[in-house]
Write a protein that holds these residues in place. Structure first.
Motif, short mmCIF file in Angstrom:
data_model
loop_
_atom_site.label_atom_id
_atom_site.label_comp_id
_atom_site.label_asym_id
_atom_site.label_seq_id
_atom_site.Cartn_x
_atom_site.Cartn_y
_atom_site.Cartn_z
N SER A 43 0.83 -1.20 0.00
CA SER A 43 0.00 0.00 0.00
C SER A 43 0.87 1.25 0.00
CB SER A 43 -0.89 0.02 1.25
OG SER A 43 -1.72 -1.13 1.28
N PRO A 44 0.32 2.38 -0.46
CA PRO A 44 1.07 3.64 -0.38
C PRO A 44 1.53 3.91 1.05
CG PRO A 44 -0.87 3.92 -1.75
CD PRO A 44 -0.99 2.57 -1.13
N GLY A 45 2.80 4.28 1.20
CA GLY A 45 3.37 4.53 2.51
C GLY A 45 4.09 3.35 3.10
N ASP A 46 3.86 2.15 2.56
CA ASP A 46 4.60 0.98 3.04
C ASP A 46 6.08 1.13 2.70
OD1 ASP A 46 2.28 -0.12 3.95
OD2 ASP A 46 2.11 -1.64 2.36
N ARG A 47 6.94 0.78 3.65
CA ARG A 47 8.38 0.90 3.41
C ARG A 47 8.85 -0.22 2.50
NH1 ARG A 47 12.06 1.31 8.35
NH2 ARG A 47 13.52 1.96 6.73
N VAL A 48 9.70 0.11 1.55
CA VAL A 48 10.35 -0.90 0.72
C VAL A 48 11.70 -1.22 1.35
CG1 VAL A 48 9.17 -0.04 -1.33
CG2 VAL A 48 11.45 0.80 -0.80
N PRO A 49 12.28 -2.37 1.04
CA PRO A 49 13.56 -2.73 1.65
C PRO A 49 14.62 -1.65 1.42
CG PRO A 49 12.62 -4.62 0.53
CD PRO A 49 11.77 -3.44 0.16
N SER A 50 15.44 -1.44 2.42
CA SER A 50 16.53 -0.47 2.30
C SER A 50 17.60 -1.01 1.35
CB SER A 50 17.15 -0.21 3.66
OG SER A 50 17.79 -1.39 4.15
N ARG A 73 11.97 4.92 -8.46
CA ARG A 73 11.64 6.31 -8.15
C ARG A 73 11.35 7.08 -9.44
NH1 ARG A 73 15.82 7.35 -5.68
NH2 ARG A 73 15.13 6.80 -3.59
N ASP A 74 12.15 6.84 -10.48
CA ASP A 74 11.92 7.50 -11.76
C ASP A 74 10.55 7.11 -12.33
OD1 ASP A 74 14.36 8.72 -11.66
OD2 ASP A 74 15.37 7.28 -12.96
N GLU A 75 10.14 5.88 -12.06
CA GLU A 75 8.84 5.42 -12.56
C GLU A 75 7.68 5.94 -11.72
OE1 GLU A 75 9.27 1.21 -12.47
OE2 GLU A 75 10.62 1.15 -14.19
N GLY A 76 8.00 6.58 -10.59
CA GLY A 76 6.96 7.10 -9.73
C GLY A 76 6.35 6.07 -8.81
N LEU A 77 6.96 4.87 -8.71
CA LEU A 77 6.42 3.82 -7.85
C LEU A 77 6.80 4.00 -6.39
CD1 LEU A 77 6.98 0.68 -10.10
CD2 LEU A 77 4.83 1.82 -9.61
N VAL A 78 7.94 4.62 -6.13
CA VAL A 78 8.38 4.83 -4.75
C VAL A 78 8.83 6.27 -4.60
CG1 VAL A 78 9.12 2.42 -4.53
CG2 VAL A 78 10.79 4.16 -5.18
N GLU A 79 8.92 6.71 -3.35
CA GLU A 79 9.42 8.03 -3.04
C GLU A 79 10.20 7.95 -1.73
OE1 GLU A 79 6.27 10.80 -2.26
OE2 GLU A 79 4.99 9.28 -1.38
N GLY A 85 12.55 6.92 5.05
CA GLY A 85 13.17 6.02 4.09
C GLY A 85 12.37 6.00 2.81
N THR A 86 12.55 4.95 2.04
CA THR A 86 11.87 4.81 0.76
C THR A 86 10.58 4.04 0.96
OG1 THR A 86 13.98 4.87 -0.42
CG2 THR A 86 12.08 4.02 -1.62
N VAL A 87 9.48 4.62 0.47
CA VAL A 87 8.16 4.02 0.66
C VAL A 87 7.44 3.95 -0.69
CG1 VAL A 87 7.99 4.92 3.01
CG2 VAL A 87 7.02 6.24 1.11
N VAL A 88 6.38 3.15 -0.73
CA VAL A 88 5.54 3.10 -1.92
C VAL A 88 4.87 4.45 -2.10
CG1 VAL A 88 3.58 1.96 -3.01
CG2 VAL A 88 5.16 0.63 -1.61
N ALA A 89 4.94 4.98 -3.32
CA ALA A 89 4.40 6.31 -3.58
C ALA A 89 2.88 6.29 -3.55
CB ALA A 89 4.90 6.82 -4.93
N ALA A 90 2.32 7.44 -3.21
CA ALA A 90 0.86 7.54 -3.12
C ALA A 90 0.22 7.44 -4.49
CB ALA A 90 0.47 8.86 -2.46
#
Length: 318
Positions: A43-50, A73-79, A85-90
């Protein structure tokens, strides 16, 4: 383990298109695995592995893991969120870098500013000539008309971030201590906004950068008011710059650890049973007398700077 790629390698960067013969490139394999996990129900806001976790899971170099995350990040999937840290983008909307007309010459300021943005988000490992070219819609080789290579680019990045932090306006009545403190605080502010910068500056082989000459001039002009020996003045300048830089590297490492673990230093120590066992077994009476300790690098930095300035003042009076 052999490193599979280099930060500055110009093959297969995040600016490339998807699919095709490059699908077996290591960073693309890692990105594909993360993409599948996101699609499977994150879900948006879930942390992705570091990056550190990806290195351990996939057995790749840290630069490879960084490039995989940068591609998503370039694809807009994470931010990347500060202190998270890095999370799933909204809203997964692919970023569209501003492109130049075919044959247009690259602009040095645009190249440097973009490199700073990438380094702020991903560290220097997230900066490559190919990635910058892809973001700007340019051929990779065309960038060498704006920057001569890695060293020139990093130097220009340092000048850029220090120029954005204006020198303190203290007035002619300011004393040496006030001036040195303000100069150190200015450096600390730059490193706080751009954690990669502390690692990029060399003290043993100084880079010929206007930003570094300006730092030296600021300190040396203040030290002339308290230290008569020219050689010792330069020694003290190097000590001051080294202190701020060293503390900034510690600050950057702590921010990375917080992003990786989701815990600040105090929380991590409280929850790590190994640390508590070691304290019970090995800590001496002086350490026990300290009692509960709130780890605060800002406070530690201020304490160390005060004591350093005290020492400069004492030595200058003898």
């Amino acid at each position: 383990m052999a490193r599979e790629d280099s930060v500055w390698q110009d093959s297969g960067g995040p600016g490339d298109g998807e699919g095709g013969p490059d699908d077996d490139v290591p960073f693309r394999r890692v990105a594909a695995a993360l993409r599948e996990r996101i699609a499977a129900g994150m879900s948006p806001g879930d942390r992705v592995p570091s990056v550190r976790a990806l290195v351990g899971e996939f057995g790749v170099a840290s630069a490879t893991a960084s490039r995989a995350v940068a591609l998503l990040r370039d694809e807009g999937l994470v931010e990347t969120l500060p202190r998270v840290g890095t999370v799933v983008a909204a809203r997964p909307v692919r970023r569209r870098p501003a492109r130049r007309a075919a044959g247009a010459a690259p602009d040095r300021e645009a190249v440097v500013a973009l490199a700073v943005d990438l380094a702020d988000a991903d560290g220097l490992a997230g900066v490559s000539m190919r990635r910058i070219a892809g973001e700007l819609g340019l051929a990779t080789m065309s960038l060498y008309g704006a920057v001569r290579g890695k060293d020139d680019l990093v130097g220009a990045m340092l000048d850029h971030v220090f120029a954005a932090e204006p020198e303190p306006d203290l007035g002619p009545a300011a004393g040496w201590r006030e001036r040195l403190r303000a100069g150190a605080r200015r450096q600390w502010a730059v490193y706080g906004r751009h954690p990669w910068a502390a690692r990029a500056i060399s003290l043993h082989r100084p880079q010929p950068l206007p930003a570094l000459f300006a730092l030296a001039e600021w300190d040396l002009s203040a030290l002339e008011l308290v230290e008569p020996d020219p050689e010792r003045r330069l020694d003290l300048h190097i000590v001051l710059v080294g202190y701020v830089r060293g503390m900034a590297i510690t600050l950057a490492a702590e921010r990375e650890a917080e992003a990786d673990t989701g815990l600040d230093a105090d929380s991590w120590t409280d929850r790590d049973p190994g640390v508590n066992r070691a304290l019970a077994r090995h800590a001496g009476p002086a350490l026990h007398r300290v009692g509960p300790y709130a780890y605060d690098l800002e406070r530690v930095f201020a304490t160390g700077l005060d004591r350093l300035l005290d020492g400069i003042g004492s030595a200058g009076l003898t």
